[in-house]
Motif scaffolding. Sequence first.
Motif: not given
Ligand SMILES: Nc1nc2c(ncn2[C@@H]2O[C@H](COP(=O)(O)OP(=O)(O)OP(=O)(O)O)[C@@H](O)[C@H]2O)c(=O)[nH]1
Length: 199
Positions: A34-37, A52-55, A78-80, A133-139, A168-170
């Motif tokens: 979730g870095k880019t998000t 609409s963020i992609t890797p 963050g790709q290997w 500790a990201n994605k705390q909104d998710a199950l 980051a998303l929420g």
């Molecule tokens: N549920 C949820 N999904 C998230 C959150 N943050 C990011 N995501 C999702 O996780 C996926 C990856 O997010 P990115 O921001 O592209 O991750 P990244 O770390 O930049 O990945 P790389 O660019 O491949 O290194 C996307 O589908 C996002 O929408 C969050 O807080 N909650």
Amino acid sequence: MSNLSKRVNSFLALFRKKPEQEFNLLILGLNHAGKTTLAARIGSESEEAIRSITPTTNQTEKHLRFKKLKVCMRDVSGQWRMRQTWHTYYQEANVLIFVVDSTDAFRLAEARCELCDVLLDERLSEVPLLILANKQDALGALPSAIITDLLGLRQLGGRLWHIQECSALGNDGIDVSMKFGTESIYISSNYTFPMPDHQ
Ligand SMILES: Nc1nc2c(ncn2[C@@H]2O[C@H](COP(=O)(O)OP(=O)(O)OP(=O)(O)O)[C@@H](O)[C@H]2O)c(=O)[nH]1
Ligand SMILES: [Mg+2]
């Protein structure tokens, strides 16, 4: 130049504005963490853009102002195979933000290995560390206390570090995370401007 004009010049220099320092936030973590998000959220991008963020394939830099500080945020892939390029950004980093996907318990061991490698680098030895500790909104998201144990953060010794639950998303927990980011810049760089208030 005469002695008098030298003295006048050095006196006037006291009143000249110093060029404003820019601080570098380096955002690392496994792919899909979730870095880019996060970077887009900190940069106040639109909801549509954030969703609409992609890797990431190339590193991106965003220059912005955060709590009165001039900041450059570096978001890298963050790709290997791209992790081998991370070290090229260490020298300039003022704060390291390491993002983990709290829902991906299986990859926390991998995240721990990568984080260990990063922290062993001499260039980052004094750099404050913020773990998100990201994605705390998710199950199934793990709480920060468990992530602290799984990443071995209690063994970090004297380094300035902090772990923060966020989404980051929420858009949850981002402001409080950046509060650590900016405060640690003030502490670690002896920046002399007054501490900003964080309202
Ligand atoms: N549920 C949820 N999904 C998230 C959150 N943050 C990011 N995501 C999702 O996780 C996926 C990856 O997010 P990115 O921001 O592209 O991750 P990244 O770390 O930049 O990945 P790389 O660019 O491949 O290194 C996307 O589908 C996002 O929408 C969050 O807080 N909650
Ligand atoms: Mg990315």
